[in-house]
Scaffold this motif. Structure first.
Motif, short mmCIF file in Angstrom:
data_model
loop_
_atom_site.label_atom_id
_atom_site.label_comp_id
_atom_site.label_asym_id
_atom_site.label_seq_id
_atom_site.Cartn_x
_atom_site.Cartn_y
_atom_site.Cartn_z
N LEU A 121 0.85 -1.19 0.00
CA LEU A 121 0.00 0.00 0.00
C LEU A 121 0.88 1.24 0.00
O LEU A 121 1.67 1.46 0.92
CB LEU A 121 -0.89 -0.02 1.24
N ASN A 122 0.76 2.04 -1.05
CA ASN A 122 1.56 3.27 -1.18
C ASN A 122 0.74 4.44 -0.64
O ASN A 122 -0.20 4.92 -1.29
CB ASN A 122 1.93 3.50 -2.64
N ALA A 123 1.11 4.87 0.57
CA ALA A 123 0.42 6.00 1.19
C ALA A 123 1.25 7.27 1.07
O ALA A 123 1.09 8.22 1.84
CB ALA A 123 0.13 5.69 2.66
N GLN A 166 4.62 7.39 1.30
CA GLN A 166 5.86 7.36 2.07
C GLN A 166 7.07 7.33 1.14
O GLN A 166 7.06 6.65 0.11
CB GLN A 166 5.87 6.17 3.06
N SER A 203 -2.46 2.76 -4.35
CA SER A 203 -2.23 4.04 -3.69
C SER A 203 -3.48 4.42 -2.89
O SER A 203 -4.55 4.61 -3.46
CB SER A 203 -1.93 5.14 -4.72
N LEU A 204 -3.30 4.47 -1.59
CA LEU A 204 -4.37 4.87 -0.67
C LEU A 204 -3.74 5.71 0.43
O LEU A 204 -2.59 5.50 0.81
CB LEU A 204 -5.05 3.65 -0.03
N THR A 205 -4.49 6.66 0.97
CA THR A 205 -3.93 7.48 2.04
C THR A 205 -3.73 6.68 3.31
O THR A 205 -2.83 6.94 4.11
CB THR A 205 -4.84 8.68 2.34
N LYS A 206 -4.57 5.65 3.52
CA LYS A 206 -4.41 4.77 4.68
C LYS A 206 -5.04 3.42 4.37
O LYS A 206 -5.90 3.31 3.49
CB LYS A 206 -5.06 5.39 5.93
N PRO A 207 -4.61 2.37 5.05
CA PRO A 207 -5.15 1.03 4.77
C PRO A 207 -6.64 0.95 5.06
O PRO A 207 -7.15 1.62 5.97
CB PRO A 207 -4.36 0.13 5.73
N TYR A 220 -7.29 -4.08 4.37
CA TYR A 220 -5.99 -3.50 3.98
C TYR A 220 -6.12 -2.82 2.62
O TYR A 220 -6.03 -1.60 2.52
CB TYR A 220 -4.90 -4.57 3.97
#
Length: 425
Positions: A14-16, A18, A46-50, A55
């Motif tokens: 998951l690309n938040a 970072q 790509s999500l801001t949070k899981p 997830y």
């Protein structure tokens, strides 16, 4: 010997946003390879949070389920530590086995542990990881992973008690049992450390990211300065090749001696359970007079690796030990080596001039308590002359009417012991 076929897996991350995301996915691939698996497909979102339940978002979970059905790859490795409900929901949604990053690292450690202490430490970490993740669908897998040691498996089911409740109680008993065994081993190791400290030999600990070349560096030093019966430590080009701490004594031509230890390597997001479990093993670093942080100079992610090492050292309470940084594997780069600026060295563990430069740097740090003095030892105290020849750097020897005159570089403690034989020029 024929190599065991690698198990194909799907990796997901998951690309938040970072900065280290791509690096962490590369590292996950290396961890997969270290566990005798191979990445058949990599999926990112790509999500801001899981998603708190699964997830990934619902659409991605459906995509994953389709890939599992089409390709027959039934293991999914996740680039984060998941909650018990996320694991359960992903397993239900994809019909695949879900292993999060923590579970993967624990599996690698379980496969690599050799000594009784390392096996117990890994078992303790696995039990602590599994305890909050118990659910009925995973109970059989739990039996296979932890039922063979440390207090018994999960095969005896009490009437009127659910399988999960029975497993939970059995795991807790196993944790207590393993903790008791580890306490005995830790006390024995602490006693050995105290004995070494009483010998007043300075100690140097190699620390750093896994696969940075610590074991190769240690072997180069042991080959040149170790005792003839000293064994080489295991070396292989993979993550976590060695888990056990090895301690060797080095004796230099000027009779200076030190203890060198090779500690377990670090990795980003090293599971908390493992950091706690290996605290006693890493006590070699905590009690050292000097840390040598070994960094893979050829790796573009070396700055992140150094940050990981320093963060892990802080987590285990190693904050005030002097450190020099060794940028190893310079032979795989365009850099000129060996070279040194202050406490930073660029070198190759395979190069003799590099080893000489490292030895000089280590000696500067740990032998600063040496003094140079002149002694006149009566012939009747010949055993003292023998001791100094074996344990100090004798710079000059002359035989006079009153006894043996020596100019010696030696530890402060030995100077204090033989102070009555000191003469002034």
């Amino acid at each position: 010997m024929e190599e065991t076929p690698r198990t194909p897996v799907i990796t997901i991350g998951l690309n938040a946003g970072q900065a280290t995301f791509n690096y962490s996915m590369t590292e996950l691939r290396n961890l997969v390879e270290a566990n005798n698996m191979t990445v058949a497909e990599e999926i990112q979102q790509s999500l801001t949070k899981p998603n708190p339940g699964t997830y990934f978002g619902t659409g991605k979970v459906e995509e994953l389920a389709q890939i599992v059905a089409d390709d027959g790859v039934d293991i999914i490795i996740v680039n984060d530590e998941l909650t018990p409900s996320q694991i359960r929901n992903l397993e239900n949604g994809t019909k695949a086995r879900i292993i999060d990053r923590t579970g993967l690292i624990l599996e690698i450690f379980a496969n690599r542990a050799q000594s009784r202490e390392a096996k117990l430490q890994v078992q303790l970490a696995m039990l602590q990881y599994q305890l909050p993740r118990l659910h009925t669908s995973a109970s059989q897998r739990l039996d296979q992973q932890t039922g063979s040691g440390g207090g018994g498996g999960f095969t005896n089911r009490g009437s009127g008690e659910s399988q999960t409740e029975m497993s939970r109680r059995t795991i807790q008993r196993s944790i207590n049992h393993v903790n008791h065994e580890l306490k005995e081993i830790t006390q024995a190791a602490a006693t050995q450390r105290q004995q070494r400290e009483r010998n007043e030999l300075p100690s140097v600990a190699l620390v750093g990211y896994t696969n940075a070349g610590k074991s190769t560096l240690m072997n180069a030093l042991v080959r040149e300065f170790g005792k003839s019966e000293d064994k080489q430590v295991f070396v292989k080009d993979m993550l976590f090749a060695t888990l056990d701490t090895s301690v060797r004594q080095l004796v230099f031509p000027d009779q200076k001696k030190m203890l060198l230890s090779d500690t377990v390597g670090f990795v980003s997001q090293l599971p908390t359970q493992l950091v706690k479990a290996f605290r006693s093993t890493l006590a070699e670093a905590a009690s050292a007079d000097l840390l040598v942080q070994v960094v893979d100079y050829a790796d573009p992610n070396r700055e992140a690796m150094m940050a990981t090492t320093e963060k892990t050292l802080e987590e285990i309470g190693v904050t005030d030990v002097p450190m020099i940084t060794v940028f190893n594997k310079a032979d795989l780069t365009e850099a000129s080596y060996p070279s040194r600026v202050g406490d930073q060295l660029i070198l190759s563990a395979k190069d003799s001039d590099s080893i000489a430069m490292l030895v000089k740097a280590m000696k500067e740090k740990v032998f600063h308590n040496y003094v140079t003095a002149n002694f006149l030892v009566p012939f009747s105290d010949g055993e003292i002359v023998s001791y100094l020849n074996e344990n100090a750097n004798v710079l000059d020897t002359n035989y006079e009417a009153e006894g043996t005159a020596l100019k010696v570089e030696l530890q402060q403690a030995d100077f204090d012991r033989f102070k009555k034989f000191v003469v002034t020029e």
